[in-house]
Design an enzyme around this catalytic site. Structure first.
Site, PDB file in Angstrom:
ATOM      1  N   SER A  32     -36.854  18.542  12.787  1.00 22.34           N
ATOM      2  CA  SER A  32     -36.344  19.152  14.008  1.00 22.34           C
ATOM      3  C   SER A  32     -35.798  20.525  13.666  1.00 22.34           C
ATOM      4  O   SER A  32     -35.842  20.959  12.519  1.00 22.34           O
ATOM      5  CB  SER A  32     -35.231  18.295  14.597  1.00 22.34           C
ATOM      6  N   LYS A  33     -35.252  21.194  14.667  1.00 26.54           N
ATOM      7  CA  LYS A  33     -34.732  22.560  14.470  1.00 26.54           C
ATOM      8  C   LYS A  33     -33.699  22.619  13.350  1.00 26.54           C
ATOM      9  O   LYS A  33     -33.543  23.647  12.698  1.00 26.54           O
ATOM     10  CB  LYS A  33     -34.104  23.064  15.764  1.00 26.54           C
ATOM     11  N   ARG A  34     -32.982  21.519  13.160  1.00 28.09           N
ATOM     12  CA  ARG A  34     -31.988  21.466  12.078  1.00 28.09           C
ATOM     13  C   ARG A  34     -32.604  21.819  10.725  1.00 28.09           C
ATOM     14  O   ARG A  34     -31.935  22.280   9.827  1.00 28.09           O
ATOM     15  CB  ARG A  34     -31.422  20.050  11.968  1.00 28.09           C
TER      16      ARG A  34
END
Ligand code: GLU
Length: 482
Positions: free
Chosen positions: A253-255
């Site tokens: 994910s963006k993390r």
């Protein structure tokens, strides 16, 4: 036997993500390996979230990665149109057929009624699903509801007590029981089909032989199988490819940093490096070698080497790949690839003012050091920008003997043609002054760049030339009283 025909069917609700790019790539690779065909179809039935801008961006990302397709959205073909919102008549016809054959029915339930049913089932600890309230409404009741202004949805009548089996080419045999699935909507009240319905109709009409897609769609497969069966369509083969996880083994994910292909492009990853890296996310080449050309990957790519376990996206590995691919470019190619990045730099004017020889020295100096093309900016500042002194470098300049080295260097520097001549000269200074090479390099590096580490000193001097080098040195000598 029929040729293999596969498809990539993105929903244009965001940029092309790494996961989507990997699905597209696997379809592309198998199509090329089998000398089959690839179709690109746009699944834009989520009207609120889909946009033409995303569609364009996705296609551009696919092309940038080096994929092309035989049939599809901007290519045309015998199964046009390839955008689902332009195929609504087709879905309406098939939905009507399903209603006529008793496999589907009109549902007049309101949002509130459905919500209530959902809550009640959840309270009882059951899976929320539609229990079939409108399954057997008489024609008269249906007429009445229509006349009162309710626009119905069309629901698929899920067969009772059926077991659906799919021999997934990656996951093996997967079994689904129809009991877990409630009657599901195939056409919404505004005449837009749902994904599970449109995907089947399109895959059949477009002659898709193999559906290769992300694992997250495995749970949709039983609904799709039911529709194939009800319409007496021959099913394609299915292959669900595993999730991509971040280094921490959580779903990517963006993390985890950049998730879209465009972001990687903007940072200066080479498309061929990303192509190679993505191919290895869940596919294992037969040999040890991992750096493989497009042709080698195509030649070796088969579904039986696609792994069932999740793939891990390791950014360090991608960086290593990128560096390897950059190293393999010749200086001219490197220059071409760097141009868009240099053009964005505030030092573009200074770079363009360099002579051919100096420009080549600069490119040679950075060639093995660039992880991404955008790293060129850092180097341009060192070569062409104002010197900024880091504290450690200032400390070096305060050490004993430094002034002598700098003076000697300035007094005896002659005109030169090649960085190698500077290298030899720096060595000679050490001998002459009877000091270690480091005691020559460090003071000069710190005085000329303000930094403790960086590209080879003889290349820096090579790019600057004698006059500019001495000017920089004089500035440092003045600043630090050396
Ligand atoms: N439009 C779907 C998606 O973007 C494609 C699903 C499929 O390949 O069947 O996830």
């Amino acid at each position: 036997m029929n040729k293999m025909k596969v498809r990539f069917a993105p929903s244009p609700t965001g940029p092309l993500h790494i996961g989507g790019a990997r699905s597209a790539l696997f379809n592309y690779l198998i199509a090329r390996h089998e000398q089959g065909q690839l179709v690109v179809r746009i699944e834009d039935t989520d009207l609120d979230r889909s946009s033409r801008e995303y569609e364009t961006e996705i296609l551009e990302s696919l092309r940038w990665l080096g994929m092309e397709w035989e049939e599809g959205i901007d290519k045309g073909g015998e199964n046009a149109p390839y955008r689902q919102t332009e195929r609504l008549d087709i879905y309406t016809d098939y939905a009507r057929k399903l209603v006529e054959s008793g496999h589907a029915y009109y549902c007049f339930c309101s949002e509130e009624e459905l919500e209530q049913e959902r809550l009640q089932l959840m309270e009882k600890g059951e899976t929320p699903r539609y229990l079939g309230k409108c399954r057997s409404l008489s024609q008269a009741v249906q007429e009445e509801k229509r006349n009162s202004g309710i626009a119905p949805t069309i629901r698929f009548k899920v067969p009772e007590n059926q077991v659906y089996v799919v021999n997934d080419l990656v996951r093996g045999q997967v079994t689904f029981e129809s009991e877990t699935v409630g009657d599901f909507i195939i056409m919404k009240s505004d005449g837009i089909p749902t994904y599970n319905f449109a995907v089947v109709i399109d895959d059949v009409l477009m002659g898709i032989t193999h559906v290769i897609r992300a694992e997250e769609h495995l749970t949709n497969t039983p609904r799709q199988l039911m529709i194939y069966e009800a319409l007496r369509f021959k099913r394609p083969e299915f292959a669900h490819i595993s999730l991509i996880l971040g280094n921490d083994r959580q779903k990517m994910s963006k993390r985890h940093g950049a998730t879209s292909v465009i972001q990687y492009r903007e940072r200066g990853y080479l498309p061929e490096a990303l192509f190679n890296f993505l191919a290895l996310l869940g596919w294992a080449p037969p040999g040890e070698e991992e750096i493989l050309s497009r042709e080698q990957i195509i030649a070796a790519f088969t579904l039986d080497r696609v792994s069932r376990s999740p793939a891990v996206f390791d950014i360090d590995k991608l960086n290593w790949f990128n560096q390897q691919y950059i190293k393999r470019l010749n200086i001219e190619e490197l220059h071409t690839r760097l141009k868009p990045f240099i053009e964005k730099s505030p030092l573009v004017g200074q770079f363009e003012a360099l002579g051919d020889k100096e420009r080549t020295f600069l490119l040679e100096a950075v060639h093995d050091r660039l992880v991404c093309l955008e790293d060129i900016n850092e180097y341009l500042s060192v070569f062409l920008g104002e010197t900024v002194y880091e504290p450690e470098a200032v400390e070096v300049l305060n050490q004993e003997g430094v002034a002598e080295v700098l003076k000697y260097f300035a007094a005896n520097l002659s005109e030169f043609e090649q960085p190698d001549e500077i290298k030899a000269y720096l060595k000679a200074i050490g001998k002459e002054l009877k000091i270690k090479p480091k005691e020559v390099f460090m003071p000069l590096r710190c005085a000329l760049t303000g930094q403790m580490h960086g590209v080879d000193l003889h290349y820096l001097i090579g790019v600057w030339g004698k006059a500019e080098t001495l000017k920089r040195l004089q500035a440092a000598q003045n600043k630090f009283n050396l």
